[in-house]
Design an enzyme around this catalytic site. Structure first.
Site, mmCIF file in Angstrom:
data_model
loop_
_atom_site.group_PDB
_atom_site.id
_atom_site.type_symbol
_atom_site.label_atom_id
_atom_site.label_comp_id
_atom_site.label_asym_id
_atom_site.label_seq_id
_atom_site.Cartn_x
_atom_site.Cartn_y
_atom_site.Cartn_z
ATOM 1 N N LYS A 1 12.505 27.782 -0.542
ATOM 2 C CA LYS A 1 12.828 27.445 -1.937
ATOM 3 C C LYS A 1 13.335 28.736 -2.581
ATOM 4 C CE LYS A 1 11.081 24.677 -5.764
ATOM 5 N NZ LYS A 1 12.234 23.797 -5.898
HETATM 6 N N1 PMP Z 1 14.710 19.322 -2.462
HETATM 7 C C1 PMP Z 1 15.018 20.323 -3.306
HETATM 8 C C2 PMP Z 1 16.307 21.047 -3.130
HETATM 9 C C3 PMP Z 1 14.136 20.663 -4.344
HETATM 10 O O1 PMP Z 1 14.446 21.648 -5.200
HETATM 11 C C4 PMP Z 1 12.941 19.932 -4.503
HETATM 12 C C5 PMP Z 1 11.996 20.267 -5.640
HETATM 13 N N2 PMP Z 1 11.119 21.300 -5.294
HETATM 14 C C6 PMP Z 1 12.652 18.903 -3.597
HETATM 15 C C7 PMP Z 1 13.562 18.628 -2.586
HETATM 16 C C8 PMP Z 1 11.366 18.127 -3.690
HETATM 17 O O2 PMP Z 1 10.284 18.942 -3.303
HETATM 18 P P1 PMP Z 1 8.827 18.748 -3.919
HETATM 19 O O3 PMP Z 1 8.439 17.360 -3.646
HETATM 20 O O4 PMP Z 1 7.987 19.736 -3.174
HETATM 21 O O5 PMP Z 1 8.921 19.051 -5.379
#
Ligand code: PMP
Length: 308
Positions: A159
């Site tokens: 991330k």
């Molecule tokens: N894909 C991306 C590119 C994201 O930024 C997010 C948000 N964090 C997600 C998927 C979903 O991840 P999560 O369920 O951990 O928030």
């Protein structure tokens, strides 16, 4: 989301007033995206506010740091307790939580070795005025002309802030074409994800989602949806999805910390199924929200109370 300030931000090891959590304009991260972050939520439960997927998010933060070679100067348990401490300090019953790790001020140039690694954790309310509509009616999306980063360019599994330039281009294009959100294909042309959400399809009674190798971020909500899908007795399939699966699907929805479970009513102007939230999406939503309210047996594994 316009920011509503809270009392304090955890800033390099201590809580400081919201307005004092500041960085220098020559901070490395501002110029070269040498930063990673997380996004979590605390939900109101009968035992008080509780953070959803705390350990999974902390683990992902440390994996992101490792992948982009950002030596975070705290261990997992310190970051974990700092997250809980910040939510408590700010007196939230529910909030969004944003941990950020970045290269700060010191030298300039792409190689950041002389720049300190800094850490902040901010918490604030996240209230969308159109929440009900988003949960019931859902969103219209369009497939982007931008592709997700190729696997040997930027690390989609991290991330990392730099990845969000791709996300921002996807959203900008989607809005320009009148969609609520964009959907991105990977460089092979298979379905990847939304700009900040994972995607699920329901077809022929099975739940489909792209695999990690499709240049996605491994969402914490995605993992929860996969678990719920199995509990509901659905056949759960993490497989490469060709673009046309989007049009063949009976139902589609996004998952994510902000998106939670958001139905997708149309893709590229074509209705998904009957063009409204489908029954499987609704069941998964109900189960997910019951879990975040602390009402199901599975909730214990997913929720960490802020006040122990
Ligand atoms: N894909 C991306 C590119 C994201 O930024 C997010 C948000 N964090 C997600 C998927 C979903 O991840 P999560 O369920 O951990 O928030």
């Amino acid at each position: 989301m316009k920011l509503t300030p809270s009392r304090s931000i955890w800033f390099n090891g201590r809580l400081v007033p919201w307005d004092q959590a500041q960085v220098h304009v020559l901070s490395h991260a501002l110029h070269y995206a040498s930063s990673v972050f997380e996004g979590l939520r605390a939900y109101p439960t009968p035992r008080g506010p509780a953070v959803f997927g705390l350990d999974a998010h902390v683990d992902r933060l440390f994996t992101s740091c490792k992948i982009v070679r950002l030596p975070i100067p705290y261990d997992r348990s310190r970051i974990r307790s700092a997250i809980l401490e910040t939510v408590r300090e700010n007196g939230h019953e529910a909030c969004y939580i944003r941990p950020l790790v970045w290269r700060g001020y010191g030298a300039l140039g792409v190689w950041p070795d002389e720049n300190p690694v800094e850490v902040a954790i901010a918490t604030f309310p996240w209230n969308r005025s159109n929440e009900k509509d988003l949960r019931e009616k859902g969103v219209g999306v369009g497939v982007s002309s931008w592709r997700r980063m190729a696997p040997d360019t930027l690390p989609a599994m991290a991330k990392a802030s730099g990845n969000y330039l791709n996300s921002a281009l996807v959203v900008a294009e989607a809005k320009r074409h009148g969609y609520d959100e964009g959907l991105v294909l990977n460089v092979e042309g298979y379905v990847s994800e939304g700009s900040g959400q994972n995607i699920f399809l329901v077809q022929a009674g099975a739940l489909w989602t792209p695999p990690i190798a499709a240049s996605i971020l491994a969402g914490v909500t995605r993992a929860c949806v996969l678990q719920i899908g199995r509990e509901l007795g659905l056949s759960v399939r993490e497989e490469r999805l060709p673009r046309e699966m989007l049009y063949a699907a009976d139902e589609a929805f996004f998952s994510g910390t902000v998106a939670e479970i958001t139905p997708i009513h149309s893709i590229d102007g074509l209705p998904v199924g009957e063009g409204k939230r489908g029954p499987v999406t609704q069941r998964i939503q109900e189960r997910f929200f019951a879990l975040t309210r602390g009402e199901t047996a599975e909730a214990r594994a997913w929720l960490t109370p802020v006040r122990s």
